[in-house]
Write a protein that holds these residues in place. Sequence first.
Motif, short mmCIF file in Angstrom:
data_model
loop_
_atom_site.label_atom_id
_atom_site.label_comp_id
_atom_site.label_asym_id
_atom_site.label_seq_id
_atom_site.Cartn_x
_atom_site.Cartn_y
_atom_site.Cartn_z
N HIS A 1 0.78 -1.24 0.00
CA HIS A 1 0.00 0.00 0.00
C HIS A 1 0.81 1.29 0.00
O HIS A 1 0.22 2.37 -0.11
N THR B 1 -7.37 0.88 -2.43
CA THR B 1 -8.48 1.13 -3.35
C THR B 1 -9.85 1.09 -2.68
O THR B 1 -10.72 1.88 -3.03
N GLU B 2 -10.06 0.18 -1.76
CA GLU B 2 -11.37 0.07 -1.10
C GLU B 2 -11.57 1.21 -0.10
O GLU B 2 -10.80 1.35 0.85
N GLN B 3 -12.61 2.01 -0.30
CA GLN B 3 -12.89 3.18 0.55
C GLN B 3 -12.96 2.82 2.04
O GLN B 3 -12.33 3.46 2.86
N ASP C 1 -11.80 0.20 3.67
CA ASP C 1 -10.49 -0.25 4.15
C ASP C 1 -9.54 0.94 4.28
O ASP C 1 -8.77 1.03 5.25
N ARG C 2 -9.58 1.85 3.31
CA ARG C 2 -8.72 3.04 3.34
C ARG C 2 -9.00 3.87 4.58
O ARG C 2 -8.08 4.29 5.29
#
Length: 186
Positions: free
Chosen positions: A40, A96-98, A100-101
């Motif tokens: 990441h 990429t996943e909102q 998770d971010r």
Amino acid sequence: MRPVRREEILPLEAYERARDEIRPAVLEAKKRRRVHVGEHLTLLFENTATIRYQVQEMVKAERMTRDEEIRHELTTYNELLGGRGELGATLLIEITEQADRDVKLRQWRGLPSHLYLALDDGTRVRPRFDERQVGEERLSSVQYLRFDVQGRVPVAAGADLPALTLEVPLSAEQREALRQDLASDA
């Protein structure tokens, strides 16, 4: 590293005509200065050419023609280069996943002070960073860092945050690009 000077910035129309010729060389320079630290984190080490390109792209995107606007961009972006013996880098936290971010940016709030560049003798050099990019609850997904390597070429990049501990070696090509950047201080 030498900052970008005002006279190096092409007028908007001239840049638009020359962009297709300029872009490949800058993308190649960025490629050699891009370090993926795990899944990441990406460090993009900046130099005079990458900063000049970024300013030109801002001039193009914002349709800037006034000298004071362009000088403001130069001042802002030149700060990313750091001083003599330093390496400036943009840290991109790429999740990429909102959902998770959002979780990771909260968990990793202390990340900037837990990043490092490793030198050949094992010394870990911590970055200076803009504390305004670290909020009360979460971290910004883009960070601007300066590492005072005292003119020495790092051999690895890593993080030692308890929730994120990893280190990756820099390739010979990456080390050579950074060596050239540090040599441009002279």
